[in-house]
Design an enzyme around this catalytic site. Structure first.
Site, PDB file in Angstrom:
ATOM      1  N   GLU A 111       0.837  -1.198   0.000  1.00 51.48           N
ATOM      2  CA  GLU A 111       0.000   0.000   0.000  1.00 51.48           C
ATOM      3  C   GLU A 111       0.874   1.251   0.000  1.00 51.48           C
ATOM      4  OE1 GLU A 111      -3.387  -0.329   2.590  1.00 51.48           O
ATOM      5  OE2 GLU A 111      -3.365   1.816   3.040  1.00 51.48           O
ATOM      6  N   ASP A 113       0.139   5.403   0.624  1.00 47.07           N
ATOM      7  CA  ASP A 113      -0.948   6.240   1.139  1.00 47.07           C
ATOM      8  C   ASP A 113      -0.642   7.727   1.151  1.00 47.07           C
ATOM      9  OD1 ASP A 113      -2.286   3.913   1.803  1.00 47.07           O
ATOM     10  OD2 ASP A 113      -1.723   3.975   3.904  1.00 47.07           O
ATOM     11  N   GLU A 115      -2.972  10.514   3.083  1.00 46.13           N
ATOM     12  CA  GLU A 115      -4.163  10.735   3.905  1.00 46.13           C
ATOM     13  C   GLU A 115      -4.177  12.191   4.353  1.00 46.13           C
ATOM     14  OE1 GLU A 115      -5.306   6.578   6.045  1.00 46.13           O
ATOM     15  OE2 GLU A 115      -3.509   7.591   6.832  1.00 46.13           O
ATOM     16  N   GLN A 128      -0.690  12.968   5.926  1.00 44.89           N
ATOM     17  CA  GLN A 128       0.031  11.801   6.424  1.00 44.89           C
ATOM     18  C   GLN A 128       0.292  10.862   5.257  1.00 44.89           C
ATOM     19  OE1 GLN A 128      -0.540   9.735  10.332  1.00 44.89           O
ATOM     20  NE2 GLN A 128      -1.495   8.147   9.092  1.00 44.89           N
ATOM     21  N   THR A 129       1.541  10.444   5.094  1.00 45.03           N
ATOM     22  CA  THR A 129       1.888   9.443   4.091  1.00 45.03           C
ATOM     23  C   THR A 129       2.378   8.191   4.803  1.00 45.03           C
ATOM     24  OG1 THR A 129       4.129  10.360   3.871  1.00 45.03           O
ATOM     25  CG2 THR A 129       2.454  11.135   2.317  1.00 45.03           C
ATOM     26  N   ASN A 130       2.182   7.059   4.143  1.00 45.11           N
ATOM     27  CA  ASN A 130       2.594   5.788   4.729  1.00 45.11           C
ATOM     28  C   ASN A 130       2.863   4.803   3.599  1.00 45.11           C
ATOM     29  OD1 ASN A 130       3.210   3.868   6.649  1.00 45.11           O
ATOM     30  ND2 ASN A 130       1.184   3.812   7.583  1.00 45.11           N
ATOM     31  N   ARG A 139       5.177   3.320   8.757  1.00 42.46           N
ATOM     32  CA  ARG A 139       6.185   4.207   8.164  1.00 42.46           C
ATOM     33  C   ARG A 139       5.582   5.588   7.900  1.00 42.46           C
ATOM     34  NH1 ARG A 139       6.859  -0.943   5.467  1.00 42.46           N
ATOM     35  NH2 ARG A 139       8.810  -1.920   6.194  1.00 42.46           N
ATOM     36  N   GLU A 140       4.911   6.124   8.900  1.00 38.49           N
ATOM     37  CA  GLU A 140       4.199   7.380   8.735  1.00 38.49           C
ATOM     38  C   GLU A 140       5.125   8.588   8.738  1.00 38.49           C
ATOM     39  OE1 GLU A 140       3.609   5.234  11.227  1.00 38.49           O
ATOM     40  OE2 GLU A 140       1.514   4.583  11.163  1.00 38.49           O
ATOM     41  N   TRP A 205      -8.692   9.039  15.836  1.00 39.56           N
ATOM     42  CA  TRP A 205      -7.248   9.280  15.796  1.00 39.56           C
ATOM     43  C   TRP A 205      -6.809  10.462  14.932  1.00 39.56           C
ATOM     44  CZ3 TRP A 205      -4.725   9.238  11.098  1.00 39.56           C
ATOM     45  CH2 TRP A 205      -5.408   8.616  10.031  1.00 39.56           C
ATOM     46  N   GLY A 209      -4.778  13.375  17.622  1.00 34.12           N
ATOM     47  CA  GLY A 209      -4.773  12.055  18.237  1.00 34.12           C
ATOM     48  C   GLY A 209      -6.122  11.586  18.723  1.00 34.12           C
TER      49      GLY A 209
END
Length: 299
Positions: A111, A113, A115, A128-130, A139-140, A205, A209
């Site tokens: 995947e 990402d 986001e 946010q990438t992952n 791996r954010e 989240w 958070g």
């Protein structure tokens, strides 16, 4: 030393320079009606288009969100679209643009990402990438943006080849993942992927958070899309010629294996000014730095 205003002018100028290097290669070959490229994953009644079919709208309310995916899978290429994100108070709302080897969150999935994490009015959006390989993520990275993504359309793109994976915002490289052309446990190369986008509630989240909850009095929350562009190797069965490196396409030629000099300048500015979180620097979470964190994005 440049102040923040001067730095912003420099970045925007460089972004325009970088954009020109892609304009000839990444032409809008796939601009078309929605049904030519995508299927709705869920909640068709939360999806609409403009009268000419070129702008697509996904909405989220208290009952459900909405999502779409490409009809085809791809292995390596250039994937891009323009998005305008939910405006106003969007705390708890996530709009995602991502690639995945499976239709669901399977345990062995690969995947990639993007986001976009909603905010309280006046607070900056975060991206946010992952990256997942064989079901392992964690791996954010999180970045601020240098513009308001709710006021106009901006371009979000993924360059994926056997040598590097680059996340672009308006042609500015915000994140670079390298493989150095070797098999490993952190860089997805083997599995073809669908392209997806969705809008959904993640107030457990997504904003501070989970401290900031979605205000359902403000629904529906709407994100919009246009100018889908894809230049990639379309996967077919039996095993197609989407091999590791062919150099037959611009996105798989030597110049696409590395950042250009202008892209390196942009990327350096981003790293110094816009990174909010980097898993590679989270020693509490990772007492031993992950292997990929030692690979330089500059080579």
């Amino acid at each position: 030393m440049l102040n923040s205003s001067s730095s912003m002018v420099v970045l925007l100028t460089l972004a325009l320079m970088a954009a020109s290097s892609f304009s000839s290669e990444a032409a809008n070959k796939s601009k078309a009606f929605f049904n030519d490229n995508f299927d709705i994953m869920w909640s068709k009644d939360h999806f609409t288009t403009s009268e000419d079919g070129q702008i697509w709208y996904l909405s989220l309310d208290k009952d459900t969100g909405c999502g779409f995916q490409t009809k085809q899978r791809y292995r390596f290429g250039w994937f891009s679209l323009k998005m305008k994100l939910v405006g106003g108070d969007s705390a708890g709302v996530v709009t995602a643009f991502y690639m995945c080897s499976e239709n669901g969150a399977g345990p062995e999935r690969d995947e990639i990402d993007f986001e976009f994490l909603g905010n309280r009015t006046g607070e900056p959006y975060l991206i946010q990438t992952n990256v997942y390989k064989t079901g392992t993520g964690g791996r954010e990275m999180r970045h601020m943006l240098w513009f308001d993504p709710t006021e106009d359309y901006h371009t979000y793109s993924i360059l994926w080849n056997y040598h590097q994976l680059v996340f672009f915002v308006d042609k500015v490289a915000i994140r670079v993942c390298k493989s150095y052309g070797e098999m490993n446990n952190f860089f997805p190369t083997e599995k073809p992927m669908y392209l997806f986008s969705s809008i959904w509630n993640a107030d457990e989240w997504a904003t501070r958070g989970g401290l900031e909850k979605t205000d359902w009095r403000l629904d529906p929350f709407v994100s919009s899309y246009k100018d889908f562009t894809i230049e990639a190797c379309q996967w077919e069965e039996p095993y197609p010629p989407c091999v590791s490196t062919t150099t037959q396409n611009w996105w798989d030629q030597y110049d696409a294996w590395h950042l250009s000099d202008d892209q390196k300048i942009d990327h350096g500015w981003v790293l110094r000014n816009l990174v909010v979180y980097d898993y590679c620097k989270d020693s509490q979470r990772y007492p031993t730095s992950p292997q990929e964190c030692s690979l330089s994005p500059w080579d």
